[in-house]
Design a protein around this motif. Structure first.
Motif, short mmCIF file in Angstrom:
data_model
loop_
_atom_site.label_atom_id
_atom_site.label_comp_id
_atom_site.label_asym_id
_atom_site.label_seq_id
_atom_site.Cartn_x
_atom_site.Cartn_y
_atom_site.Cartn_z
N ILE A 1 -22.50 22.75 -22.32
CA ILE A 1 -23.24 21.55 -22.62
C ILE A 1 -22.22 20.43 -22.81
O ILE A 1 -21.44 20.47 -23.76
N PRO A 2 -22.20 19.48 -21.92
CA PRO A 2 -21.18 18.42 -21.96
C PRO A 2 -21.46 17.37 -23.04
O PRO A 2 -22.32 16.50 -22.87
N ILE A 3 -20.74 17.46 -24.14
CA ILE A 3 -20.96 16.58 -25.28
C ILE A 3 -20.72 15.12 -24.91
O ILE A 3 -21.53 14.25 -25.24
N ASP A 4 -19.62 14.85 -24.22
CA ASP A 4 -19.31 13.46 -23.89
C ASP A 4 -20.36 12.86 -22.96
O ASP A 4 -20.76 11.71 -23.11
N GLN A 5 -20.84 13.63 -22.01
CA GLN A 5 -21.87 13.15 -21.09
C GLN A 5 -23.19 12.87 -21.84
O GLN A 5 -23.84 11.86 -21.62
N LEU A 6 -23.56 13.77 -22.74
CA LEU A 6 -24.76 13.56 -23.54
C LEU A 6 -24.64 12.31 -24.41
O LEU A 6 -25.58 11.53 -24.54
N ALA A 7 -23.47 12.13 -25.02
CA ALA A 7 -23.25 10.95 -25.86
C ALA A 7 -23.42 9.67 -25.05
O ALA A 7 -24.05 8.71 -25.51
N ARG A 8 -22.87 9.64 -23.83
CA ARG A 8 -23.02 8.46 -22.98
C ARG A 8 -24.48 8.25 -22.59
O ARG A 8 -24.99 7.13 -22.63
N GLN A 9 -25.15 9.30 -22.19
CA GLN A 9 -26.55 9.20 -21.77
C GLN A 9 -27.45 8.69 -22.89
O GLN A 9 -28.36 7.90 -22.66
N LEU A 10 -27.19 9.15 -24.09
CA LEU A 10 -28.03 8.80 -25.23
C LEU A 10 -27.55 7.54 -25.95
O LEU A 10 -28.23 7.04 -26.85
N PHE A 35 -12.67 27.61 -26.47
CA PHE A 35 -12.10 26.93 -25.30
C PHE A 35 -13.13 26.53 -24.24
O PHE A 35 -12.76 26.09 -23.17
N VAL A 36 -14.39 26.75 -24.50
CA VAL A 36 -15.43 26.38 -23.54
C VAL A 36 -16.34 25.31 -24.13
O VAL A 36 -16.66 24.33 -23.48
N GLY A 37 -16.77 25.52 -25.37
CA GLY A 37 -17.69 24.60 -26.02
C GLY A 37 -19.04 25.26 -26.20
O GLY A 37 -19.16 26.49 -26.25
#
Length: 184
Positions: A1-10, A35-37
Motif C-alpha cells: 500500500i503506497p503511503i506517499d501515493q495515498l497521501a498525495r491523492q487524499l 522492508f516492504v511496508g
C-alpha cells in the motif's frame, strides 16, 4: 500500500495515512512487512473461519438471550429500526452498506446484553470486517435480512430462549453460506 501515493491523492500528510494503516493492522485487514511496508491481509483461511464461528456461537446466542431480558425499550426500538432499514445488497455499494449495518446490529444486541465483556470480545473480533470480505452476493444479504427479522421478533417479544435460538440459527446459516469461500 503506497503511503506517499495515498497521501498525495487524499491531500494529507503521511502521518494520518500511517495512523489509519496501523488501525487497520490492529483489525487484521492489513499486515506490516519488514522492508516492504503495509500490504492487504489475506482473507481468512478455513481454520481461521472455523475458529471465528466457534467463538461467535459461544458468545452471540448468549448475548441475544441476555438482550431479550435486559434491553430497554429505546435500545429495542433502535435494533428494530436498523433491521428494517437494512436492504439486501444488490450492488457492491449497497452490499458494503449492509455489511456496516449488520455489524452495527450485532453490536447493538451485544450492548443490549448488558455484558460489557461480551461486547468488547465481539468488537475485538472484527467479525463483520472479515466475513463480508469473503463473498459478495445478494443472496447473503437477503437471507441475513430474513434471519435478522426472526431475531428482532424474538427480542421484541422478550423471549430469551427464542432470541438465543434465532441468533444461533443466524450464525450457523452465515457459516454455511461462507465456508465454501474460505481458502484452505
Amino acid at each position: 500500500i503506497p503511503i506517499d501515493q495515498l497521501a498525495r491523492q487524499l491531500g494529507v500528510s503521511q502521518t494520518p495515512i500511517r495512523e489509519a494503516l496501523s488501525r487497520l493492522e490492529a483489525t487484521g485487514l492489513v499486515t506490516k512487512q519488514h522492508f516492504v511496508g503495509y500490504c492487504c491481509a489475506p482473507q481468512l483461511d478455513r481454520r481461521q473461519l472455523d475458529e471465528l464461528y466457534e467463538l461467535r456461537l459461544l458468545l452471540e446466542p448468549f448475548a441475544a438471550r441476555c438482550a431479550a431480558e435486559r434491553m430497554d425499550e429505546g435500545q429495542l426500538q433502535q435494533v428494530a429500526r436498523l433491521a428494517k432499514a437494512m436492504e439486501p445488497g444488490r450492488t457492491r455499494r449497497s452490499y458494503d452498506r449492509f455489511a456496516v449495518q449488520d455489524s452495527e446490529l450485532h453490536d447493538l444486541i451485544a450492548i443490549g446484553s448488558g455484558n460489557q465483556l461480551v461486547r468488547d470480545s465481539l468488537a475485538r473480533l472484527h467479525t463483520h470486517l472479515h466475513i463480508f470480505r469473503l463473498r459478495f452476493h445478494s443472496t447473503v444479504t437477503r437471507e441475513a435480512s430474513t434471519e435478522h427479522a426472526a431475531l428482532v421478533r424474538a427480542l421484541e417479544a422478550r423471549r430469551p430462549a427464542d432470541a438465543e435460538a434465532a441468533m444461533r440459527a443466524h450464525i450457523e446459516r452465515s457459516y454455511q453460506r461462507l465456508q465454501a469461500f474460505a481458502r484452505d
